[in-house]
Design a protein around this motif. Structure first.
Motif: not given
Lengths: 210, 230
Positions: A16-22
């Motif tokens: 799972n990649l978080g919102i924004g940069l990730p």
């Protein structure tokens, strides 16, 4: 640093990649890598993002980007989505941060009186993913270190962070404290140490440049 | 036919909502948000509402329309970061906001829908969100008691429905909709397509008709439902 963080993602992982940069890690990822991306709003197997012209209005990721499906993609409701998280089925999550402390505490949902977006799914991701990686600028907009001795901001989860990728360094959170593994090209170890509030452990074996 | 025809006019359906009611609203961002039911609630103007939703939409649409119309006293959400109006109203203390970890919000709603009163979890135990919660110990582990979250009304957006209230969602428009559809005293669903009873495959139905009280057919979709330009 975004490119550097792509090393975290290996074939066969549920991520799972978080919102924004990730989420931008995807821009540097081999499109053929056999990895299953999870999104909080109910997708396992998030496909490449789409332009507004090609978008399906009913198909977004948790950050609101229009995305596509892949062979094997599944949709589910929000209770199932977080069952997957809490049950420990995520191999990796990459999250943003306001602060990360020397003991791995993470703060990324609340700056009292200033900006409180709310936790979204971050508390569960930080607490339950098998590996928690933070991708963030080393300092905030006012030049203060985000890598701190202790979090002054309200926590998302305690002792959850395994590794930190910043524009200045790659850092591992260990039982002894934060170990400096790599520094960005053009920087010295002393400069990174000086820019960091937390005490950094510099290994005798040296620090690699990325 | 196996039951009542629950199709209704949108005016009659929404007029059941009273001042001070608690209203759950499906959707995560645009997908699954019942914009037409929300617009009717804005038109009718019920106030003092407690709204339960994953997020507060973006400015000028969905929940934000209720906020800017002054109809919401309290918001129970996981995230308001994409709506500066909601953040401002919270900071100015004209809007009470209760934050829940997203999956805990979903599970509290699911719990109410399953006729249960709450559950135990370690999620959020090291955070401010644990401050006002009861704790209990099971097998040596300290856990938070999370209470079930029900509502007077649930507003649901379905892709397809039949007059009995069997509902099917599409893509990421499912999100909180099937959970909320089970958790409220009165469940009102808007649908993009209305088919005859018997035309939905039983295996594909997401929300079974017995949970649904009113079905509103949308002859056309407003621009709110479209692709958001950013």
């Amino acid at each position: 640093m975004i490119k550097r963080a792509t090393d975290e993602i290996r074939p066969g992982m549920i991520v799972n990649l978080g919102i924004g940069l990730p989420t931008r890690v995807l821009d540097h990822l081999d499109a053929n890598l056999a990895v299953c991306l999870h999104s909080e709003n109910g997708i396992a197997g998030v496909g490449p993002s789409l332009s507004n012209n090609d978008a399906d209005r009913n198909l977004i990721d948790a950050g609101g980007t229009y995305v596509s499906t892949l062979p094997g993609t599944s949709f589910f409701d929000s209770a199932v989505s977080f069952s997957l998280v809490r049950r420990g089925r995520l191999d990796l999550t990459v999250l943003g941060a306001f602060q990360v402390a020397a003991n791995g505490d993470l703060a990324n949902w609340k700056i009292p009186e200033l900006f409180t977006p709310g936790p979204g799914g971050a508390i569960e991701l930080a607490q339950k993913a098998r590996r928690v990686v933070v991708l963030t600028t080393h300092q905030d907009k006012r030049g203060r270190s985000k890598i701190v001795k202790e979090c002054s901001l309200p926590l998302t989860a305690a002792g959850c962070v395994d590794r930190i990728y910043t524009d200045m360094a790659v850092l591992d959170v260990t039982k002894k404290g934060i170990v400096l593994r790599e520094i960005a090209e053009g920087l010295s170890v002393d400069e990174v140490v000086a820019a960091t509030d937390a005490t950094l452990i510099v290994p005798d074996t040296g620090v690699v440049t990325f | 036919m196996i039951g009542a025809d629950k199709t209704t006019s949108i005016e009659a359906a929404v007029s059941q909502i009273k001042d001070g009611n608690t209203v759950m609203i499906g959707g995560f961002g645009v997908p699954g948000t019942p914009f037409t039911l929300i617009e009717e609630l804005v038109r009718q103007g019920q106030s003092g509402l407690t709204v339960i939703k994953n997020d507060s939409n973006m400015p000028g649409m969905g929940v934000d329309r209720l906020l800017e119309n002054g109809q919401v006293a309290k918001l129970i959400v996981s995230h308001i970061g994409l709506n500066p109006n909601a953040v401002r109203m919270m900071n100015e203390k004209v809007l009470e906001v209760e934050f829940c970890a997203q999956g805990i919000l979903a599970e509290r709603i699911r719990c109410a829908g399953a006729g249960l009163h709450g559950f135990l979890t370690d999620i959020g135990i090291d955070t401010d969100l644990a401050n006002d919660k009861t704790t209990t110990e099971i097998d040596g582990k300290t856990l938070l008691v999370e209470k079930a979250l029900s509502a007077d009304f649930a507003l649901i957006h379905a892709d397809r429905a039949d007059p009995f209230g069997n509902l099917i969602y599409v893509g990421t428009a499912r999100n909180f909709n099937p959970l909320m559809a089970m958790a409220a005293d009165h469940t009102l669903a808007e649908t993009e397509t209305l088919v005859a009873v018997g035309d939905l495959r039983p295996e594909e139905t997401h929300t079974p008709g017995p949970f649904v009280d009113g079905v509103v057919f949308l002859p056309k979709l407003s621009e709110y439902y479209g692709v958001v330009e950013r």
